[in-house]
Structures are given as C-alpha cells and as structure tokens.
Design an enzyme around this catalytic site. Sequence first.
Site, PDB file in Angstrom:
ATOM      1  N   SER A  34       0.810  -1.224   0.000  1.00 54.51           N
ATOM      2  CA  SER A  34       0.000   0.000   0.000  1.00 54.51           C
ATOM      3  C   SER A  34       0.837   1.265   0.000  1.00 54.51           C
ATOM      4  O   SER A  34       0.329   2.348  -0.294  1.00 54.51           O
ATOM      5  CB  SER A  34      -0.947   0.006   1.204  1.00 54.51           C
ATOM      6  OG  SER A  34      -0.238   0.177   2.415  1.00 54.51           O
ATOM      7  N   LYS A  60       0.991   4.540   6.919  1.00 52.52           N
ATOM      8  CA  LYS A  60       0.493   5.409   5.854  1.00 52.52           C
ATOM      9  C   LYS A  60       1.180   6.765   5.972  1.00 52.52           C
ATOM     10  O   LYS A  60       1.912   7.042   6.922  1.00 52.52           O
ATOM     11  CB  LYS A  60      -1.026   5.609   5.956  1.00 52.52           C
ATOM     12  CG  LYS A  60      -1.862   4.339   6.052  1.00 52.52           C
ATOM     13  CD  LYS A  60      -1.938   3.587   4.753  1.00 52.52           C
ATOM     14  CE  LYS A  60      -2.810   2.337   4.882  1.00 52.52           C
ATOM     15  NZ  LYS A  60      -2.730   1.480   3.669  1.00 52.52           N
TER      16      LYS A  60
END
Length: 282
Positions: free
Chosen positions: A52, A113
């Site tokens: 991701s 993230k």
Amino acid sequence: MNETPATLAAATPPSAAKPKEKGGLRSLLMFVIAAWVLRSLIVAPFSIPSGSMLPTMAIGDYLFVQKWPYGFSKYSFPFQLPAISGRWFAHYPQRGDIVVFRPPGQENVDFVKRAIGLPGDTIEVRGGAVILNGKPLARQSAGMVAIAISPNSPCRVVPGAVPVTRPHPGGGVDCLYPAFRETLPGGPTYLTLDQVDTSPGDEFAATTVPAGHVFMMGDNRDDSLDSRFSPYIGGVGLVPIDHLVGRASRRFWSTDGGANWIKPWTWFTALRATRIGGSYAL
C-alpha cells in the site's frame, strides 16, 4: 590432615553462592528494563507486509520507527502495557510524515500510511488528485516506476489495470506502474502510484479533519485502504492521535522473500542491499 574435595565443598557456606545469583538476576532485570525503555520510548523495528506504500516502501522492508516524535500512548508500549489514558507529550505529525499507527477496531495490527491532513484541514479527492484546503496538491507525471518482481512482491495490479512487465537489466523481471510526484505545501515531495482512473478512492467528498485526528493516505493510491475508506469496509477512517505509534525513520534490512530460515546463506541471496539505509525523512 588433608581434606578431600567433597569435604571442602561441604565446608563452603551455602550463602557464598548467593551474591553471584543475585548479581545475575540484577543484570537480567537491568537488561529487560533497558530493552523496554528502548522499544517503548526511543525506537522499535517494524516490517512492511503489504504494497500500500509502494513505491516508497516495499514488501519485505524492515525499518526503525522513532517513538518519541508524537509523544506516548498505550500503543507505544509492548502489549499496550501500561494502559495509560490519552497521549502524553502529544504532538501531531507533520504533513508528509510516514506514520505507524493502530486504527480503531484493529488495535492489535500495525498500519503504515502517510499523514496528509491535520486537524482543521479539508481533504477532497477528485479524479485521483488530492485537494487540500481547496487547492490541488502539485502533481506531475513521473513516468513508469519499476518494481522488481520477487517471491514477496508479485506484479499486483488493481481491477481495471493491465500488468506491464519488462526484463530487469541485472536479471529477473520488473513490474511497471504509472507514477506521479506529489508535493505538499511547504515542500515535502514523494512518488505515488496511480494505476487506474476509476478506482473507488479516486473520488472522495470534501471532509474536514476534526481535532485530535489525522488523515492518512497510502502512496499506492489505488491499492490502499486508508482514511478515504470507513473502517466498516476495511479502511482506517480518520485516525485518532492517541492511536499513533511512531514515525518511520530508516530501513535497516530488506528481503525479496526468497530466504529460508533454516538456510542462512539465503538470508543474503535474498537481500535487497540497495534498499538498506534509506531514510524516510522528507
């Protein structure tokens, strides 16, 4: 009279061995305390399990995470002990920081993230472009980024995208992804991947980040369940500051997944040496 070894042993006071035993236990206790302080308050190792955050982070990267920049909460400590309330010495991330955190509802799993929005910021996504406080982030095409295909890094693409590969100059095969260079206000800049123009995350209605929260996005924009997605469908939603673990710092190891624990020589044949030492600081 000569004394035998058995007689000498019997004559030794039982208490003579106790100082050594106490010293050993004290050393072990000090080691445990030092390890706890290091792991909880200073730096801890983490590994990257998904794509991701491609191309910034690859599956199989091992990195150090700094624990002090955002203060401390129960998620800073192994097994969430001590279970302190709130966050001590709290600081928000800077926009662009790569943050390790535990999202609500998945408190036993580490996520990583990039921090894009802070309290008071309004975040919107149109056609894959991020709009921060009413202004689109600077975004320029960076051509195709090559990711080496390996046992832990297949050529994964999202629905609607077509896998594109090419031979790697040093052997093997690369997977190619369309990339863009995104720049935040104040200068932090990084590469993102944008595989298709019609992914669910390419459109996100304007949302203002509330106090005590951070808006997170993965760099692999079409393959990241981040703050654009509700926890009810596998996303992380808006992340409370109390759930932050730390700031990604530097890679200390990277493996392509081809190693076998019982074959030590494969630890080095699977090593991606060019990725060791890379910093995530912007």
